[in-house]
Design a protein around this motif. Sequence first.
Motif, PDB file in Angstrom:
ATOM      1  N   GLY A 251      29.659  -7.908  42.154  1.00 47.41           N
ATOM      2  CA  GLY A 251      28.018  -8.222  42.291  1.00 47.41           C
ATOM      3  C   GLY A 251      27.075  -8.313  43.649  1.00 47.41           C
ATOM      4  N   GLU A 252      25.867  -8.731  43.752  1.00 49.59           N
ATOM      5  CA  GLU A 252      25.148  -8.468  44.792  1.00 49.59           C
ATOM      6  C   GLU A 252      25.515  -9.316  45.427  1.00 49.59           C
ATOM      7  OE1 GLU A 252      22.849  -5.510  45.341  1.00 49.59           O
ATOM      8  OE2 GLU A 252      23.534  -4.619  43.247  1.00 49.59           O
ATOM      9  N   HIS A 253      25.573 -10.565  45.198  1.00 52.30           N
ATOM     10  CA  HIS A 253      25.617 -11.557  46.526  1.00 52.30           C
ATOM     11  C   HIS A 253      26.601 -12.487  46.053  1.00 52.30           C
ATOM     12  CE1 HIS A 253      21.974 -10.612  47.245  1.00 52.30           C
ATOM     13  NE2 HIS A 253      21.593 -10.551  46.295  1.00 52.30           N
ATOM     14  N   LEU A 254      27.654 -13.156  46.682  1.00 50.70           N
ATOM     15  CA  LEU A 254      28.933 -13.892  46.490  1.00 50.70           C
ATOM     16  C   LEU A 254      28.098 -15.647  47.540  1.00 50.70           C
ATOM     17  CD1 LEU A 254      31.436 -14.084  45.042  1.00 50.70           C
ATOM     18  CD2 LEU A 254      32.027 -13.702  47.389  1.00 50.70           C
ATOM     19  N   THR A 255      28.968 -16.340  46.671  1.00 50.47           N
ATOM     20  CA  THR A 255      28.789 -17.788  47.138  1.00 50.47           C
ATOM     21  C   THR A 255      29.569 -18.434  46.883  1.00 50.47           C
ATOM     22  OG1 THR A 255      25.825 -18.339  46.799  1.00 50.47           O
ATOM     23  CG2 THR A 255      27.370 -19.810  46.608  1.00 50.47           C
ATOM     24  N   LEU A 256      30.087 -18.639  47.780  1.00 53.77           N
ATOM     25  CA  LEU A 256      32.026 -19.739  48.590  1.00 53.77           C
ATOM     26  C   LEU A 256      31.178 -21.071  47.674  1.00 53.77           C
ATOM     27  CD1 LEU A 256      33.353 -17.647  50.956  1.00 53.77           C
ATOM     28  CD2 LEU A 256      33.848 -18.019  48.686  1.00 53.77           C
ATOM     29  N   ILE A 257      31.657 -22.134  47.291  1.00 49.78           N
ATOM     30  CA  ILE A 257      32.347 -23.121  47.237  1.00 49.78           C
ATOM     31  C   ILE A 257      33.330 -24.190  47.611  1.00 49.78           C
ATOM     32  CG2 ILE A 257      32.000 -25.646  46.001  1.00 49.78           C
ATOM     33  CD1 ILE A 257      30.040 -23.169  43.902  1.00 49.78           C
ATOM     34  N   VAL A 258      33.405 -24.457  49.282  1.00 49.39           N
ATOM     35  CA  VAL A 258      34.568 -24.828  49.668  1.00 49.39           C
ATOM     36  C   VAL A 258      34.538 -26.712  50.168  1.00 49.39           C
ATOM     37  CG1 VAL A 258      36.397 -24.926  51.544  1.00 49.39           C
ATOM     38  CG2 VAL A 258      34.801 -22.808  51.175  1.00 49.39           C
TER      39      VAL A 258
ATOM     40  N   THR B 291      39.766 -26.727  47.583  1.00 44.47           N
ATOM     41  CA  THR B 291      39.700 -26.224  46.019  1.00 44.47           C
ATOM     42  C   THR B 291      37.987 -25.564  46.658  1.00 44.47           C
ATOM     43  OG1 THR B 291      39.014 -27.791  44.691  1.00 44.47           O
ATOM     44  CG2 THR B 291      37.712 -26.638  43.861  1.00 44.47           C
ATOM     45  N   ILE B 292      38.475 -23.749  46.005  1.00 46.41           N
ATOM     46  CA  ILE B 292      37.431 -23.113  46.678  1.00 46.41           C
ATOM     47  C   ILE B 292      36.708 -22.106  45.469  1.00 46.41           C
ATOM     48  CG2 ILE B 292      37.263 -20.700  47.879  1.00 46.41           C
ATOM     49  CD1 ILE B 292      39.701 -23.443  48.670  1.00 46.41           C
ATOM     50  N   THR B 293      35.657 -22.378  45.498  1.00 47.73           N
ATOM     51  CA  THR B 293      35.049 -21.631  43.950  1.00 47.73           C
ATOM     52  C   THR B 293      34.597 -20.050  44.850  1.00 47.73           C
ATOM     53  OG1 THR B 293      35.534 -23.753  42.792  1.00 47.73           O
ATOM     54  CG2 THR B 293      33.327 -21.963  42.109  1.00 47.73           C
ATOM     55  N   ALA B 294      34.197 -19.242  43.835  1.00 47.52           N
ATOM     56  CA  ALA B 294      33.503 -18.174  44.268  1.00 47.52           C
ATOM     57  C   ALA B 294      32.701 -18.067  42.884  1.00 47.52           C
ATOM     58  CB  ALA B 294      34.353 -16.595  44.395  1.00 47.52           C
ATOM     59  N   GLU B 295      30.561 -17.541  43.117  1.00 45.54           N
ATOM     60  CA  GLU B 295      29.870 -17.436  42.370  1.00 45.54           C
ATOM     61  C   GLU B 295      29.396 -16.354  42.617  1.00 45.54           C
ATOM     62  OE1 GLU B 295      27.310 -21.178  42.379  1.00 45.54           O
ATOM     63  OE2 GLU B 295      29.023 -22.482  41.430  1.00 45.54           O
ATOM     64  N   THR B 296      28.928 -15.436  41.471  1.00 45.89           N
ATOM     65  CA  THR B 296      27.872 -14.490  41.747  1.00 45.89           C
ATOM     66  C   THR B 296      27.479 -14.164  40.479  1.00 45.89           C
ATOM     67  OG1 THR B 296      28.280 -12.481  42.724  1.00 45.89           O
ATOM     68  CG2 THR B 296      30.461 -13.005  41.236  1.00 45.89           C
ATOM     69  N   THR B 297      26.273 -13.137  39.988  1.00 47.12           N
ATOM     70  CA  THR B 297      26.045 -12.438  39.092  1.00 47.12           C
ATOM     71  C   THR B 297      26.217 -11.064  39.081  1.00 47.12           C
ATOM     72  OG1 THR B 297      24.551 -14.505  38.959  1.00 47.12           O
ATOM     73  CG2 THR B 297      23.625 -12.526  37.566  1.00 47.12           C
ATOM     74  N   ILE B 298      26.831 -10.802  38.097  1.00 51.30           N
ATOM     75  CA  ILE B 298      27.035  -9.609  37.234  1.00 51.30           C
ATOM     76  C   ILE B 298      25.525  -9.114  35.999  1.00 51.30           C
ATOM     77  CG2 ILE B 298      27.991  -7.728  36.724  1.00 51.30           C
ATOM     78  CD1 ILE B 298      30.357  -8.971  38.078  1.00 51.30           C
ATOM     79  N   ASN B 299      25.524  -8.588  36.298  1.00 54.99           N
ATOM     80  CA  ASN B 299      24.529  -7.959  35.053  1.00 54.99           C
ATOM     81  C   ASN B 299      23.338  -9.236  33.804  1.00 54.99           C
ATOM     82  OD1 ASN B 299      24.787  -5.125  35.757  1.00 54.99           O
ATOM     83  ND2 ASN B 299      26.765  -5.347  34.029  1.00 54.99           N
TER      84      ASN B 299
ATOM     85  N   VAL C 253      32.689 -17.102  37.626  1.00 58.26           N
ATOM     86  CA  VAL C 253      32.909 -17.873  38.235  1.00 58.26           C
ATOM     87  C   VAL C 253      34.998 -17.570  38.672  1.00 58.26           C
ATOM     88  CG1 VAL C 253      32.964 -20.377  39.042  1.00 58.26           C
ATOM     89  CG2 VAL C 253      30.899 -19.439  38.476  1.00 58.26           C
ATOM     90  N   ASP C 254      35.049 -18.063  39.971  1.00 53.97           N
ATOM     91  CA  ASP C 254      36.426 -17.970  40.596  1.00 53.97           C
ATOM     92  C   ASP C 254      36.814 -19.242  40.594  1.00 53.97           C
ATOM     93  OD1 ASP C 254      38.761 -17.406  39.615  1.00 53.97           O
ATOM     94  OD2 ASP C 254      38.433 -15.910  41.484  1.00 53.97           O
ATOM     95  N   THR C 255      37.892 -19.952  40.754  1.00 53.52           N
ATOM     96  CA  THR C 255      38.401 -21.048  41.396  1.00 53.52           C
ATOM     97  C   THR C 255      39.115 -21.514  41.359  1.00 53.52           C
ATOM     98  OG1 THR C 255      36.382 -22.249  40.633  1.00 53.52           O
ATOM     99  CG2 THR C 255      38.234 -23.303  41.748  1.00 53.52           C
ATOM    100  N   THR C 256      39.649 -20.756  42.744  1.00 52.44           N
ATOM    101  CA  THR C 256      41.552 -21.295  43.347  1.00 52.44           C
ATOM    102  C   THR C 256      41.970 -22.984  44.406  1.00 52.44           C
ATOM    103  OG1 THR C 256      43.781 -20.199  44.457  1.00 52.44           O
ATOM    104  CG2 THR C 256      41.352 -20.144  45.130  1.00 52.44           C
ATOM    105  N   ARG C 257      42.786 -23.429  44.400  1.00 49.64           N
ATOM    106  CA  ARG C 257      43.037 -24.907  45.000  1.00 49.64           C
ATOM    107  C   ARG C 257      44.570 -23.898  45.742  1.00 49.64           C
ATOM    108  NH1 ARG C 257      41.773 -25.866  40.391  1.00 49.64           N
ATOM    109  NH2 ARG C 257      40.209 -27.689  39.500  1.00 49.64           N
ATOM    110  N   TRP C 258      44.511 -24.426  47.477  1.00 48.85           N
ATOM    111  CA  TRP C 258      45.011 -24.510  47.883  1.00 48.85           C
ATOM    112  C   TRP C 258      45.101 -25.862  48.421  1.00 48.85           C
ATOM    113  CZ3 TRP C 258      41.361 -20.217  50.500  1.00 48.85           C
ATOM    114  CH2 TRP C 258      41.498 -19.210  50.340  1.00 48.85           C
TER     115      TRP C 258
END
Length: 61
Positions: free
Chosen positions: A5-12, A38-46, A51-56
């Motif tokens: 993606g062009e941009h990435l936003t993390l949600i921690v 909980t860590i989530t990565a959000e982006t837009t492609i085309n 969205v991808d989420t993981t828990r540590w």
Amino acid sequence: MYSNGEHLTLIVNGERLPAARAGRLFTREVRLRPGPNTITAETTINGEPHVDTTRWAYAPG
């Protein structure tokens, strides 16, 4: 994190944080709290959201 993606936003743990880009690699220093995180990565492609989420579990010391 790696992204096409062009941009990435993390949600921690609910806090939205923009990530810095270096090619396809995005970085952002984050502070984890003790216990589950909980860590989530959000982006837009085309025009489509991705969205991808993981828990540590962090145990300091």
